[in-house]
Design an enzyme around this catalytic site. Structure first.
Site, PDB file in Angstrom:
ATOM      1  N   ARG A 183       0.079  19.506   3.617  1.00 11.56           N
ATOM      2  CA  ARG A 183      -1.052  19.396   4.516  1.00 11.56           C
ATOM      3  C   ARG A 183      -0.766  18.481   5.705  1.00 11.56           C
ATOM      4  O   ARG A 183      -1.004  18.845   6.856  1.00 11.56           O
ATOM      5  CB  ARG A 183      -2.253  18.871   3.763  1.00 11.56           C
ATOM      6  CG  ARG A 183      -3.485  18.676   4.606  1.00 11.56           C
ATOM      7  CD  ARG A 183      -4.342  17.590   3.984  1.00 11.56           C
ATOM      8  NE  ARG A 183      -4.163  17.654   2.551  1.00 11.56           N
ATOM      9  CZ  ARG A 183      -4.732  18.558   1.791  1.00 11.56           C
ATOM     10  NH1 ARG A 183      -5.535  19.423   2.319  1.00 11.56           N
ATOM     11  NH2 ARG A 183      -4.500  18.570   0.501  1.00 11.56           N
ATOM     12  N   THR A 184      -0.256  17.291   5.426  1.00  9.85           N
ATOM     13  CA  THR A 184       0.029  16.346   6.510  1.00  9.85           C
ATOM     14  C   THR A 184       1.084  16.920   7.452  1.00  9.85           C
ATOM     15  O   THR A 184       0.962  16.832   8.676  1.00  9.85           O
ATOM     16  CB  THR A 184       0.497  14.994   5.933  1.00  9.85           C
ATOM     17  OG1 THR A 184      -0.531  14.478   5.091  1.00  9.85           O
ATOM     18  CG2 THR A 184       0.773  13.995   7.041  1.00  9.85           C
ATOM     19  N   LYS A 193      23.817  12.097  -0.971  1.00 17.27           N
ATOM     20  CA  LYS A 193      25.230  11.751  -0.805  1.00 17.27           C
ATOM     21  C   LYS A 193      25.379  10.265  -0.488  1.00 17.27           C
ATOM     22  O   LYS A 193      26.462   9.818  -0.134  1.00 17.27           O
ATOM     23  CB  LYS A 193      25.860  12.601   0.291  1.00 17.27           C
ATOM     24  CG  LYS A 193      25.772  14.102   0.025  1.00 17.27           C
ATOM     25  CD  LYS A 193      26.397  14.906   1.162  1.00 17.27           C
ATOM     26  CE  LYS A 193      26.123  16.399   0.991  1.00 17.27           C
ATOM     27  NZ  LYS A 193      26.261  17.129   2.271  1.00 17.27           N
ATOM     28  N   ARG A 232       7.698  10.742   6.634  1.00 12.22           N
ATOM     29  CA  ARG A 232       6.991  10.440   5.390  1.00 12.22           C
ATOM     30  C   ARG A 232       8.056   9.967   4.400  1.00 12.22           C
ATOM     31  O   ARG A 232       9.066  10.635   4.211  1.00 12.22           O
ATOM     32  CB  ARG A 232       6.302  11.704   4.859  1.00 12.22           C
ATOM     33  CG  ARG A 232       5.952  11.708   3.375  1.00 12.22           C
ATOM     34  CD  ARG A 232       4.780  10.831   2.981  1.00 12.22           C
ATOM     35  NE  ARG A 232       3.557  11.228   3.611  1.00 12.22           N
ATOM     36  CZ  ARG A 232       2.473  11.692   2.964  1.00 12.22           C
ATOM     37  NH1 ARG A 232       2.480  11.791   1.647  1.00 12.22           N
ATOM     38  NH2 ARG A 232       1.395  12.032   3.636  1.00 12.22           N
ATOM     39  N   HIS A 286      -0.706   4.501   5.980  1.00 13.82           N
ATOM     40  CA  HIS A 286      -0.803   5.884   6.423  1.00 13.82           C
ATOM     41  C   HIS A 286      -1.706   5.849   7.653  1.00 13.82           C
ATOM     42  O   HIS A 286      -2.835   6.322   7.633  1.00 13.82           O
ATOM     43  CB  HIS A 286      -1.413   6.727   5.298  1.00 13.82           C
ATOM     44  CG  HIS A 286      -1.289   8.210   5.506  1.00 13.82           C
ATOM     45  ND1 HIS A 286      -0.797   8.761   6.661  1.00 13.82           N
ATOM     46  CD2 HIS A 286      -1.594   9.264   4.708  1.00 13.82           C
ATOM     47  CE1 HIS A 286      -0.809  10.078   6.555  1.00 13.82           C
ATOM     48  NE2 HIS A 286      -1.283  10.404   5.378  1.00 13.82           N
TER      49      HIS A 286
END
Lengths: 309, 309, 309
Positions: free
Chosen positions: A55-56, A85, A106, A134
């Site tokens: 959604r974000t 890695k 994010r 956020h």
């Protein structure tokens, strides 16, 4: 237009910026309703999601497209990128910032966005860093309150749910410090109360707040019911989670006791904390709130580009 | 132009619509061959795939790009989206429909597309819902038959393979009810025969059909051999799967016994049901069929937008 | 402009092409710095990654966007595509090549790109095929050497690390055969030495090379230190990996012993083979090298389209 370089946390914004941003978001609502504009046909935004959030990510990508821009993205950077890695976040950002004009990050770790911004050649927007902040969610939350109530000053805001791990609540609290006479009541189970560092910040800024575990007592009092999800994945143990789950649900009975002008918000997704039969009530503003995310993010992207096309 | 709102199942289409759509697909073939057109520079299509299908997703995304549009997508919505946080499909769609102008949905549950359409503010295209329907596949299948044979009326069509779980076969059968004198022969192992609800629909519409387990007897008779994959993941048990696997393969010997004008189709991917040494035969139309998917989806997208740019 | 159809391996390029490509890359640097150009608004590039590589994918997608093109992509084709349903790479490519104008393929098997090119209707660029080749990496490596040193002829190049499984080292060695008097020293643990087929190729082309396990002896001698990662996932056993790990690290002490004009390169990601306190040294060119990947890939994409817009 005020140029905004990085969007890292809610504390970075002052009242002048918020007023300007909300005015810009209103204009963006018009732009989006008319189908978008080709403002940034050559700009590239990277969405780098180390923790999935469809959604974000969609909200940011839609915002960029509505402004005519381009997007390159990954929905599961942690699992598939060079991270496995052994690459550091800093190395990843140094390289990605050479391939794009804006990075939306994010991440699972608190402070990741700040670390990214320190080495990036382009603006970084924090789209959530673990149980940290956020900020874009908080901005759209606040914009929704202003738009729906007509103003934020003097509003009585109940924040409900998991207030320890719920980063949107923290970010929104910080933003509210910019408004006179906003009063916050934190409503939570005992084991997930609002952290002391958030309270300390509010104390410093002179914001009035209270704590309670009695949601019903606020029914006829609060102007805004900011409900949040009990996030299983943020709890240290299943036992702690069990104590918090299923408490403080907004249902028809509670809504019937609310003021007619009250506002029910939720950052979504919800998992039962708001009963679906509340959806049709005009006070249920959470889907309008999600929609506002598009306009706020369009306004933020424009600010990151400093108006330069 | 007929405006089409949602594309949910094959039963929704009548003959007039099909004729119009196929004419539009033909025009789209020209548009694509000339490199695409900037018809919808501001439109955003969301591809929301709860079940991965790279090919189908690419086909839709390519179609949107060939019309000048924009795409935001997720290839594994079930694993990474807010679904795992307990969100309902309805909530997801309510929000995504505010971020885009069209939603292409692939889901694991029958009826998911219909549920999505019920709450969406924008058109929803069903790109497959479990063992339910896959209407865009059926439309491109039928378009291919018309294009390759010159017409559908009177055609004798053999549908081969797993007819219980193969949703494309169901959708194609429903579409064929729009054509006079089309005759279907269902060729399948005993444990994956065509469901009775499909047969009931054909009975109601007066479509002639038969069932057999003898593929060879049709070799010189059928005009279309619609081969399908035995889909392991749709079987209730490994034992049931074992009974169906490896039967009814189209190989060189069978093709040699076919009419010169016959057509071999397959929704793809194939896993051995059509031998690769058949590929070079002009009757092997499955790659041309996949290509037609692009044109049909371009035509459908245009209909969803109702011609509004 | 020389039209280039497929980009499969480093051996396909001659000196004339390399000179032309590097001149084009220089122009692309200007194009990118000015924000990109709308050269291919209707072209679609597919990025088909059967093995995840966020950075390489982003580099290609950014290059396509900087030229005004469109991208459809998958970051984990192996896990989610029809591959798990048993489809061959050839079938996948036949279909995808009908949906796009260019395919960028990353695969786990040696020779995959060549197999793809054999059935594709559009150009295929090999973005790495197992422990085979990674030609676009080699091209950007070489471009970086030319740009930073002013020329490649006569340069002494040390290639360090896992030279058995490190495909970028193989591809770069092949490219160097186009330059007079380039001298290569292969520096590796005994169990991951440069393969004999690479040495045979250099012998045929008359390229001077040596092998050693003594990195320090080269400190004041080499012009280029091409460091590579010891790739755990390419080793047959954990025991073999243990022997190679952590050897041949470039740290401050080694850099202090290097020529002032020396160049430190790395295809990235790194996992400790170059100490971070080397990053600020002007000889540390690996982030500039990653950036050059954008320009080289823009130039290659343009060549694949043969200048046709």
């Amino acid at each position: 237009m005020t140029e905004l370089y990085h969007v890292l946390g809610a504390k970075q914004f002052d009242r002048a910026f918020l007023d300007e941003l909300f005015a810009a978001a209103e204009e963006m609502e018009r732009v989006a309703d008319e189908g978008g504009e080709q403002r940034y046909p050559n700009k590239i935004m990277s969405t780098l999601f180390f923790e999935a959030s469809t959604r974000t990510r969609f909200s940011f990508e839609s915002a960029m497209h509505r402004l005519g821009g381009r997007v390159i993205g990954t929905e599961n950077a942690s699992q598939f990128s060079s991270t496995i890695k052994g690459e550091t976040l800093e190395d990843t950002i140094r390289i990605i910032s050479g391939y794009s004009d804006l990075i939306v990050l994010r991440h699972t770790e608190i402070g990741a966005a700040k670390r990214a911004a320190a080495v990036s050649d382009v603006p970084v927007i924090n789209a959530g860093d673990g149980s940290g902040e956020h900020p874009t969610q908080a901005l759209l939350d606040l914009y929704t309150i202003q738009k729906e109530l007509g103003g934020i000053e003097g509003a009585q805001i109940a924040m409900i749910g998991d207030l320890t791990y719920g980063r949107t609540v923290h970010s929104l609290s910080y933003l509210l410090a910019n408004y006179r006479d906003a009063r916050i009541t934190f409503v939570s189970p005992d084991n997930v109360r609002i952290p002391s560092y958030v309270k300390r910040y509010l104390d410093e800024k002179g914001v009035a707040y209270a704590e309670t575990a009695d949601l019903e007592s606020l029914a006829g009092v609060a102007d805004v019911f900011y409900q949040t999800r009990i996030q299983k994945e943020r709890f240290p143990s299943l036992e702690e989670y069990g104590k918090a789950e299923g408490k403080f649900i907004i249902d028809r009975a509670l809504v019937d006791a609310m003021k007619r002008s009250a506002l029910i918000l939720h950052p979504l997704p919800r998992a039962g904390e708001i009963h679906p039969d509340v959806d049709a009530d005009p006070r249920a503003a959470y889907f309008r709130q999600a929609q506002n995310g598009l306009y706020i993010r369009m306004a933020l992207i424009e600010r990151c580009f400093g108006g330069r096309r």
